[in-house]
Design a protein around this motif. Structure first.
Motif, PDB file in Angstrom:
ATOM      1  N   TYR A  80       0.844  -1.183   0.000  1.00 10.75           N
ATOM      2  CA  TYR A  80       0.000   0.000   0.000  1.00 10.75           C
ATOM      3  C   TYR A  80       0.884   1.239   0.000  1.00 10.75           C
ATOM      4  O   TYR A  80       1.888   1.297   0.720  1.00 10.75           O
ATOM      5  N   VAL A  81       0.539   2.238  -0.841  1.00  8.37           N
ATOM      6  CA  VAL A  81       1.249   3.511  -0.908  1.00  8.37           C
ATOM      7  C   VAL A  81       0.228   4.619  -0.723  1.00  8.37           C
ATOM      8  O   VAL A  81      -0.827   4.615  -1.366  1.00  8.37           O
ATOM      9  N   GLU A  82       0.538   5.604   0.170  1.00  7.36           N
ATOM     10  CA  GLU A  82      -0.408   6.691   0.427  1.00  7.36           C
ATOM     11  C   GLU A  82       0.333   8.012   0.506  1.00  7.36           C
ATOM     12  O   GLU A  82       1.277   8.130   1.286  1.00  7.36           O
ATOM     13  N   PRO A  83      -0.020   9.016  -0.289  1.00  7.53           N
ATOM     14  CA  PRO A  83      -0.989   8.966  -1.385  1.00  7.53           C
ATOM     15  C   PRO A  83      -0.369   8.278  -2.593  1.00  7.53           C
ATOM     16  O   PRO A  83       0.832   8.109  -2.666  1.00  7.53           O
ATOM     17  N   SER A  84      -1.185   7.927  -3.541  1.00  5.46           N
ATOM     18  CA  SER A  84      -0.694   7.232  -4.726  1.00  5.46           C
ATOM     19  C   SER A  84      -0.535   8.176  -5.919  1.00  5.46           C
ATOM     20  O   SER A  84      -0.274   7.724  -7.029  1.00  5.46           O
ATOM     21  N   LEU A  85      -0.703   9.483  -5.706  1.00  2.00           N
ATOM     22  CA  LEU A  85      -0.473  10.462  -6.759  1.00  2.00           C
ATOM     23  C   LEU A  85      -0.025  11.767  -6.133  1.00  2.00           C
ATOM     24  O   LEU A  85      -0.222  12.015  -4.951  1.00  2.00           O
ATOM     25  N   PHE A  93      11.191   6.495  -7.925  1.00  2.00           N
ATOM     26  CA  PHE A  93       9.939   6.658  -8.641  1.00  2.00           C
ATOM     27  C   PHE A  93      10.231   6.479 -10.118  1.00  2.00           C
ATOM     28  O   PHE A  93      10.796   7.355 -10.757  1.00  2.00           O
ATOM     29  N   VAL A 146       5.256  10.579   0.718  1.00  2.00           N
ATOM     30  CA  VAL A 146       4.597   9.311   0.422  1.00  2.00           C
ATOM     31  C   VAL A 146       4.913   8.325   1.545  1.00  2.00           C
ATOM     32  O   VAL A 146       6.068   8.162   1.937  1.00  2.00           O
ATOM     33  N   ILE A 173       4.836   4.394   2.723  1.00  2.00           N
ATOM     34  CA  ILE A 173       4.824   3.057   2.135  1.00  2.00           C
ATOM     35  C   ILE A 173       4.560   2.047   3.247  1.00  2.00           C
ATOM     36  O   ILE A 173       5.205   2.070   4.290  1.00  2.00           O
ATOM     37  N   CYS A 187      13.718   5.417  -1.983  1.00  2.00           N
ATOM     38  CA  CYS A 187      12.613   5.132  -2.895  1.00  2.00           C
ATOM     39  C   CYS A 187      12.988   5.654  -4.267  1.00  2.00           C
ATOM     40  O   CYS A 187      13.569   6.727  -4.390  1.00  2.00           O
TER      41      CYS A 187
END
Length: 188
Positions: free
Chosen positions: A149-154, A180, A163, A165, A178
């Motif tokens: 799960y990643v929050e937020p995903s945008l 991207f 972000v 994780i 991380c």
């Protein structure tokens, strides 16, 4: 083959190369045309990094003293295991790369299970050097992390979005990064 043990000479022979002679009667000695090199005892006092994933392949740098260039030098991950065919071949050894007289590096080998172990060093690839085991349970193999799960995903193309994780096998470390896609890794 016949096996002989070299005589210990203490520090008076450190760094010396000597010719090897053989005799069948201890009276007549014939030059073998080979030499033997005495090296000062290497020591290990630090290691970085201290962990690897199960796949291995992590370059581990061992710091200490008296390392010498040798194509035979090996790092041993875990207790030394000698070959059944030859009691001089270390089965669980990997090549050591000479960086300087105070540093060598080795690639961590793959392993099946997570856990902690000691690292040993052999300058000649056969003998374990007495002062070159790095403390008991000093190197850790960890299960590979998994992200669920990643929050937020945008976020904005301008960046600066924090972000979070969530996943498995995420542990406290100063070395998490991380990436991207193919962009620069960001320190977590």
């Amino acid at each position: 083959p016949y096996k002989f043990t070299s005589a210990g000479t203490g520090s008076k022979m450190e760094g010396a190369s000597v010719e090897i002679y053989v005799s069948f009667n201890a009276l007549e000695f014939i030059s073998s045309g080979m030499s033997f090199h005495y090296y000062p005892q290497p020591t290990i006092n630090d290691m970085y990094p201290t962990f690897s994933g199960l796949k291995g392949g992590v370059r581990v740098v061992l710091s200490g003293s008296n390392f010498q260039y040798s194509t035979s030098a090996r790092c041993i991950f875990g207790p030394p295991v000698y070959s059944l065919q030859s009691n001089t071949k270390l089965e669980n050894a990997v090549s050591a790369t000479f960086l300087s007289s105070t540093e060598i590096s080795c690639l961590s080998p793959p392993t099946a299970l997570p856990g902690t172990l000691s690292i040993f060093y052999s300058q000649n690839g056969v003998d374990l050097d007495a002062d070159t085991s790095f403390s008991t349970d000093s190197f850790k193999y960890i299960s590979n992390p998994g992200v669920y799960y990643v929050e937020p995903s945008l976020g904005s193309v301008e960046g600066n979005t924090t972000v979070q994780i969530y996943g498995t096998n995420l542990f406290a470390s100063l070395r998490w990064y991380c990436v991207f896609d193919d962009y620069v890794g960001i320190k977590a």
